[in-house]
Enzyme design. Structure first.
Site, PDB file in Angstrom:
ATOM      1  N   TYR A  91       7.007  31.349 -64.664  1.00 25.24           N
ATOM      2  CA  TYR A  91       6.834  31.599 -63.226  1.00 25.24           C
ATOM      3  C   TYR A  91       7.992  30.981 -62.415  1.00 25.24           C
ATOM      4  O   TYR A  91       8.597  31.640 -61.559  1.00 25.24           O
ATOM      5  CB  TYR A  91       5.471  31.050 -62.767  1.00 25.24           C
ATOM      6  CG  TYR A  91       5.268  31.116 -61.277  1.00 25.24           C
ATOM      7  CD1 TYR A  91       4.835  32.286 -60.656  1.00 25.24           C
ATOM      8  CD2 TYR A  91       5.535  30.007 -60.469  1.00 25.24           C
ATOM      9  CE1 TYR A  91       4.676  32.345 -59.286  1.00 25.24           C
ATOM     10  CE2 TYR A  91       5.372  30.064 -59.100  1.00 25.24           C
ATOM     11  CZ  TYR A  91       4.945  31.237 -58.513  1.00 25.24           C
ATOM     12  OH  TYR A  91       4.798  31.298 -57.150  1.00 25.24           O
TER      13      TYR A  91
ATOM     14  N   VAL B  55      10.340  32.785 -50.006  1.00 25.04           N
ATOM     15  CA  VAL B  55      10.616  31.597 -49.201  1.00 25.04           C
ATOM     16  C   VAL B  55      12.101  31.211 -49.190  1.00 25.04           C
ATOM     17  O   VAL B  55      12.494  30.302 -48.468  1.00 25.04           O
ATOM     18  CB  VAL B  55       9.764  30.368 -49.617  1.00 25.04           C
ATOM     19  CG1 VAL B  55       8.303  30.577 -49.286  1.00 25.04           C
ATOM     20  CG2 VAL B  55       9.966  30.010 -51.080  1.00 25.04           C
TER      21      VAL B  55
ATOM     22  N   LYS C  36       8.128  38.796 -57.701  1.00 28.50           N
ATOM     23  CA  LYS C  36       6.760  39.117 -58.139  1.00 28.50           C
ATOM     24  C   LYS C  36       6.510  40.626 -58.195  1.00 28.50           C
ATOM     25  O   LYS C  36       5.631  41.090 -58.915  1.00 28.50           O
ATOM     26  CB  LYS C  36       5.738  38.445 -57.200  1.00 28.50           C
ATOM     27  CG  LYS C  36       5.783  36.923 -57.296  1.00 28.50           C
ATOM     28  CD  LYS C  36       4.941  36.253 -56.220  1.00 28.50           C
ATOM     29  CE  LYS C  36       5.018  34.741 -56.323  1.00 28.50           C
ATOM     30  NZ  LYS C  36       4.353  34.056 -55.191  1.00 28.50           N
TER      31      LYS C  36
ATOM     32  N   TYR D 293       2.529  37.361 -47.163  1.00 26.44           N
ATOM     33  CA  TYR D 293       1.591  36.250 -47.043  1.00 26.44           C
ATOM     34  C   TYR D 293       0.506  36.618 -46.034  1.00 26.44           C
ATOM     35  O   TYR D 293       0.072  37.766 -45.991  1.00 26.44           O
ATOM     36  CB  TYR D 293       2.316  34.945 -46.659  1.00 26.44           C
ATOM     37  CG  TYR D 293       3.611  34.726 -47.411  1.00 26.44           C
ATOM     38  CD1 TYR D 293       3.614  34.630 -48.795  1.00 26.44           C
ATOM     39  CD2 TYR D 293       4.821  34.635 -46.754  1.00 26.44           C
ATOM     40  CE1 TYR D 293       4.797  34.435 -49.500  1.00 26.44           C
ATOM     41  CE2 TYR D 293       6.012  34.422 -47.453  1.00 26.44           C
ATOM     42  CZ  TYR D 293       5.991  34.333 -48.820  1.00 26.44           C
ATOM     43  OH  TYR D 293       7.150  34.151 -49.506  1.00 26.44           O
TER      44      TYR D 293
HETATM   45  N1  GLU Z   1       8.391  29.696 -56.069  1.00 31.79           N
HETATM   46  C1  GLU Z   1       7.724  29.690 -54.811  1.00 31.79           C
HETATM   47  C2  GLU Z   1       6.406  28.961 -54.905  1.00 31.79           C
HETATM   48  O1  GLU Z   1       5.689  29.160 -55.838  1.00 31.79           O
HETATM   49  C3  GLU Z   1       7.549  31.105 -54.368  1.00 31.79           C
HETATM   50  C4  GLU Z   1       6.964  31.186 -53.020  1.00 31.79           C
HETATM   51  C5  GLU Z   1       7.395  32.381 -52.231  1.00 31.79           C
HETATM   52  O2  GLU Z   1       8.534  32.803 -52.224  1.00 31.79           O
HETATM   53  O3  GLU Z   1       6.503  32.898 -51.581  1.00 31.79           O
HETATM   54  O4  GLU Z   1       6.061  28.180 -54.096  1.00 31.79           O
END
Ligand code: GLU
Length: 307
Positions: free
Chosen positions: A191, A261, A69, A243
């Site tokens: 995405y 994640v 991202k 997060y």
């Molecule tokens: N592709 C994961 C989701 O959308 C990314 C989440 C992450 O790495 O924070 O749940």
């Protein structure tokens, strides 16, 4: 005086952490991710003068997930400038990365570009701008690193799409506020693909060097991003990169960074280095247990952070 004997420090901390218990759980909500061996542990640091230091599984590819991202944000910011902030904010959310809660009261403006909703709005911007944003993103990475061995994992993207109900909900919800211009299905495909990027710790530490090195030039001898935009992206990583554990990471490590994640973390020290750590077991907030531990011990040992 900071201790810059990086190889010794990395190796020692690696061995110490390997000898201790590994807490946490591998992310299982994406079926393909749950197959990863939980015992992987790798670290790689690249300095802005291109010295390299690594330990453990630093040359094994893994799913970088949300770390991607930062790259989509960098492209959109450089292309569209401050107009992007009309559609996504720069405040920590204090909620989980896939939460729907704040979108209702915030009229469909995601709190920041690193929670899923914010990243989807950025994907939508790229989709409006490029015919093939997935190819543009890959080209961007190849131009930064000179390494065309970095690719998407279609199995992973398909696996996430299959169970991505919450992400579908987020994207359609954003669309209901007119904050998605394209078809939600197309935004989500991009995405999921972006999140399926695979890299080694070494590759990750090369890719993100452009945010640490103000003189960084890509393969075409062009700056990747202006200094002031790099400053702002680093600021968002510092406040929103982990997060609802972003404050804790800042408190313990003292560097801007971003986690995913898949168990990866990148962190960087402006004007010094970029470091990537990977260990798949996640703590309760979704950040790599060993990754957080390593980086806290690392910045403590080298006695240098941005603060
Ligand atoms: N592709 C994961 C989701 O959308 C990314 C989440 C992450 O790495 O924070 O749940």
């Amino acid at each position: 005086m900071p201790n810059t004997d990086y190889q010794n420090i990395i190796q020692q901390l690696y061995e110490q952490i390997q000898s201790e218990e590994n807490f946490g759980e591998v992310a299982t909500y994406i079926p393909e991710l749950s197959k990863v061996n939980p015992d992987y542990f790798g670290i790689h640091l690249t300095t802005i003068d291109k010295r390299e230091f690594g330990a453990g599984d630093h040359l094994t590819k893994f799913s970088i997930q949300s770390i991607s991202k930062v790259l989509s944000l960098s492209i959109a910011y450089e292309l569209l400038g401050d107009a992007i902030w009309e559609r996504v904010d720069v405040e920590p959310s204090g909620t989980a990365f896939n939460s729907l809660l704040q979108l209702e009261s915030d009229y469909g403006i995601p709190r920041n570009p690193f929670i899923n909703a914010g990243a989807m709005v950025i994907c939508d911007m790229l989709l409006s701008h490029f015919k093939h944003p997935d190819q543009e993103l890959l080209q961007y990475i190849h131009d930064i690193t000179g390494n065309s061995d970095i690719q998407y994992n279609p199995l992973l993207a398909a696996s996430e799409k299959k169970i991505g109900y919450r992400n579908f909900a987020l994207c359609y919800y954003l669309k209901s506020f007119d904050n998605i211009e394209n078809r939600p299905e197309d935004v989500l495909d991009f995405y999921f693909k972006m999140c399926s990027l695979e890299m080694t710790c070494q590759e990750l530490s090369h890719v993100f060097l452009f945010l640490a090195d103000e003189n960084f030039l890509n393969q075409h001898h062009k700056p990747v991003i202006t200094l002031s935009k790099a400053k702002r992206i680093n600021a968002i990583m510092q406040t929103c990169g982990f997060y609802d554990e972003s404050g804790e990471f800042s408190f313990r490590v003292g560097l801007p960074g971003k986690s995913g994640v898949g168990g990866g973390i990148i962190a960087l020290h402006p004007d010094k280095y970029c470091i990537a750590v990977w260990s798949p077991k996640l703590n309760a907030k979704g950040n790599s247990y060993k990754g957080m531990k390593f980086l806290e011990m690392f910045t403590t040992s080298v006695e240098s952070s941005i603060f």
